[in-house]
Design an enzyme around this catalytic site. Structure first.
Site, PDB file in Angstrom:
ATOM      1  N   THR A  12     -50.851 -29.802  50.380  1.00  0.00           N
ATOM      2  CA  THR A  12     -49.679 -30.672  50.320  1.00  0.00           C
ATOM      3  C   THR A  12     -48.459 -29.833  50.642  1.00  0.00           C
ATOM      4  OG1 THR A  12     -50.665 -32.150  48.680  1.00  0.00           O
ATOM      5  CG2 THR A  12     -48.277 -32.160  48.860  1.00  0.00           C
ATOM      6  N   ASP A  47      -2.707 -35.404  50.566  1.00  0.00           N
ATOM      7  CA  ASP A  47      -1.753 -34.295  50.556  1.00  0.00           C
ATOM      8  C   ASP A  47      -2.096 -33.254  51.611  1.00  0.00           C
ATOM      9  OD1 ASP A  47      -1.243 -31.334  48.909  1.00  0.00           O
ATOM     10  OD2 ASP A  47       0.445 -32.690  49.264  1.00  0.00           O
TER      11      ASP A  47
END
EC number: 4.1.99.22
Length: 633
Positions: free
Chosen positions: A151, A603
């Site tokens: 896996t 800003d």
């Protein structure tokens, strides 16, 4: 089957001649130089009375024969998934305490002699172990071993698979939770989607059939891709396995994030009413289905909603040599310590038999499992690869992807099949190309703040305070911060129970094309706008009680601020999530965090454009508290 090293008569004598008892606790550690030998913890008369065709040591008290062994080769991984490890990280075992190659082969040889006919190599990521090809080759020499599987996350698969096939690898499972490259990168914090797809392609090219693709389905992350995964099986010999999201230590399992097997099946049948169920193999963990005319099939791993404990035939050995007889159990036995203490084969078998004998009939069920203490998944194996719930995708990000998936599902499927048939490496799915253009996002930021102000809040075994009422309270039509005379008043939370509180808020900053391009390329004169906004959001969450007059001070255990660039709107999508354990919620902290992050971004960009718009500042979700949970639809 290979001859057994100890006869059944000898085993009966061993069982009859020694008295034992068991509390169900893990096997104690051996003293230095002296291996501890355990006998079977309970009598199993059917093994003594009948000539068992299978090893008594690998047969539990319920008659289950354990013929399937999963061996973790390493704890390490080459991905950094947001939901594979706990937020505080995973301390890796020192190399000296991990199983050596010879110890792995010794244990494998012993289990195969006792009747194991299938071994799966897991991790961590098994393909980063340098000698993985040699291990497969030596396992192939074991008489009686029929299947060697692996896996993997697929990153190294295309490069190593020809060697692994030559060595004797016979089965492949590849973990993949999304078909969208941008989402893949969001999940694993690394690039590599195309490497995984190349690995799947290489497996098909080399004749593996079916190639199993494991997909852990989580609500809010990838449940909208079910149909896309199934569509791949039309032209490709894949077995797409949808896995129910499962709890492990550190992943803060939430039942609401689990998509059940029946819900997934209903979704598929709405698209393909002809979906038919396939016969189940003995000891199979999967419920298999097939659409007539499709080359591949679809399976469901239903560990939570419909467990398959009654036919479980699996055992697991962790990278540090501990035997786990149940994936969800916290009891482990150190085979490594017995090996290194010089235990004989017979002594090892008795230790193994004792552990198998204590295996319970079934695991505790989904709600009890979530409270159990267990290893993080990365330290058990990569079978389900990534079991945690990542931060929810921003709603605009998720909805954009969902629209594109639905609009181009057929095109995506046919494109993938065409690419596979043409032998080329699959390119980015159409859904991602339509959303992002031809490339992945150039910049993505995700930050975490962990505080030790209340370390208990992350403990899965922490008992929950009793609820003040039998159910969630309805929304009130009275303002709670106003007293009976209409004057402001701070709510008294002193008598409210402490509960786990989580809130998620979002905001959108419409930047315009000029500012967006400068941020995307990180060319603003002020510096890295996204990083500054991210930090501002974290700071704002911590200072909320100083900014909002009647807001209680909350000891936050976790703050996360994410910013995604949406080129279709020339916008930045902000998501802020806050977590705490206490008597009051954290939605104000999340909203303040998202709003201040948006202000900071303004800003940073105001010298370029003052036409920037702050929009959609809203609460996305909240959990915990007497008034119940809230999820914006």
């Amino acid at each position: 089957m290979a001859a057994q090293p100890v006869s059944r008569v000898v085993r009966r004598v061993l069982r009859a001649g020694v008295r034992s008892c068991s509390s169900g606790a893990p096997v104690t550690q051996p003293c230095p130089g002296e291996p501890v030998v355990e006998v079977l913890s309970r009598p199993r008369p059917f093994l003594g009375e009948h000539a068992a065709p299978f090893s008594a040591f690998l047969t539990d008290s319920f008659g289950r024969h354990h013929s399937y062994l999963r061996i973790s080769l390493t704890e390490r991984c080459n991905l950094r998934c947001q939901y594979c490890m706990p937020e505080e990280g995973v301390p890796l075992t020192p190399k000296a305490d991990l199983l050596t190659t010879e110890e792995i082969l010794t244990l494998a040889r012993l289990f195969v002699k006792e009747g194991v006919d299938k071994i799966r190599l897991t991790g961590g990521e098994p393909l980063i172990r340098p000698d993985v090809v040699d291990i497969v080759a030596q396992l192939r020499q074991l008489e009686g071993l029929r299947t060697i599987g692996i896996t993997t996350n697929g990153i190294n698969l295309a490069r190593l698979l020809p060697q692994l096939q030559k060595a004797g690898l016979s089965a492949i499972n590849i973990s993949l939770d999304t078909l969208v490259p941008a989402k893949f990168e969001f999940i694993v914090r690394r690039k590599g989607f195309h490497k995984v797809m190349e690995g799947i392609h290489k497996a098909i090219e080399l004749g593996y059939s079916p190639v199993k693709v494991n997909c852990v389905v989580m609500r809010g992350l990838n449940e909208d891709e079910l149909l896309d995964f199934v569509a791949l099986t039309e032209g490709l010999p894949l077995d797409v396995r949808f896995i129910e999201y499962m709890p492990f230590d550190g992943n803060k399992w939430n039942f609401k994030k689990m998509v059940s097997y029946k819900e997934m099946l209903d979704t598929l049948r709405q698209q393909w009413p002809e979906l038919e169920k396939l016969p189940e193999e003995e000891s199979s963990t999967a419920k298999a289905f097939k659409i007539p005319g499709f080359r591949g099939q679809v399976s469901f791993i239903t560990s939570m909603s419909e467990h398959f404990c009654g036919t479980c035939n699996r055992l697991r050995i962790t990278a540090d040599g501990n035997l786990k007889v149940c994936l969800f159990g916290n009891s482990e036995v150190s085979l490594r310590d017995h090996l290194r203490a010089g235990a004989s084969e017979e002594e090892l078998l008795r230790v193994i038999g004792a552990a198998v004998g204590r295996k319970k009939r079934q695991h505790a069920g989904m709600f009890n499992i979530s409270q159990m203490k267990n290893r993080p998944m990365i330290l058990i194996e990569l079978f389900l690869m990534r079991q945690d719930s990542p931060p929810a995708l921003p709603s605009t990000f998720r909805n954009s992807l969902r629209v594109q998936v639905l609009r181009h599902r057929v095109s995506f499927s046919s494109q993938m099949v065409t690419l596979w048939k043409g032998g080329g490496v699959p390119q980015a799915p159409l859904v991602a190309q339509r959303w992002l253009g031809s490339s992945l996002p150039q910049r993505h930021f995700s930050s975490h703040l962990d505080s030790d102000a209340n370390p208990k809040c992350l403990s899965p075994t922490e008992p929950q305070a009793p609820a003040a009422s039998s159910g969630p309270l309805p929304d009130s039509d009275q303002l709670t911060h106003v007293d009976t005379e209409g004057r402001m008043a701070m709510v008294d939370v002193g008598r409210k129970p402490d509960t786990e509180r989580v809130a998620v808020a979002s905001a959108v900053v419409l930047l315009g094309p000029v500012a967006f391009k400068l941020i995307q390329e990180n060319q603003l004169k002020k510096g890295d706008a996204l990083a500054v906004a991210q930090l501002a959001g974290i700071q704002a969450a911590k200072l909320t009680s100083q900014l909002i007059p009647l807001c209680h001070h909350v000891a936050l255990s976790h703050v996360q601020v994410q910013l995604e660039l949406d080129r279709t709107r020339h916008a930045a999508v902000i998501q802020a999530s806050c977590r705490a354990r206490g008597p009051t919620g954290v939605e104000m902290e999340a909203l303040t965090s998202a709003a201040v992050a948006a202000l900071a971004l303004y800003d940073m960009c105001k010298a370029v454009s003052r036409d920037i718009v702050l929009a959609e500042i809203k609460l996305v979700s909240k959990t915990g508290g007497q008034r119940g949970d809230f999820h914006r639809t």
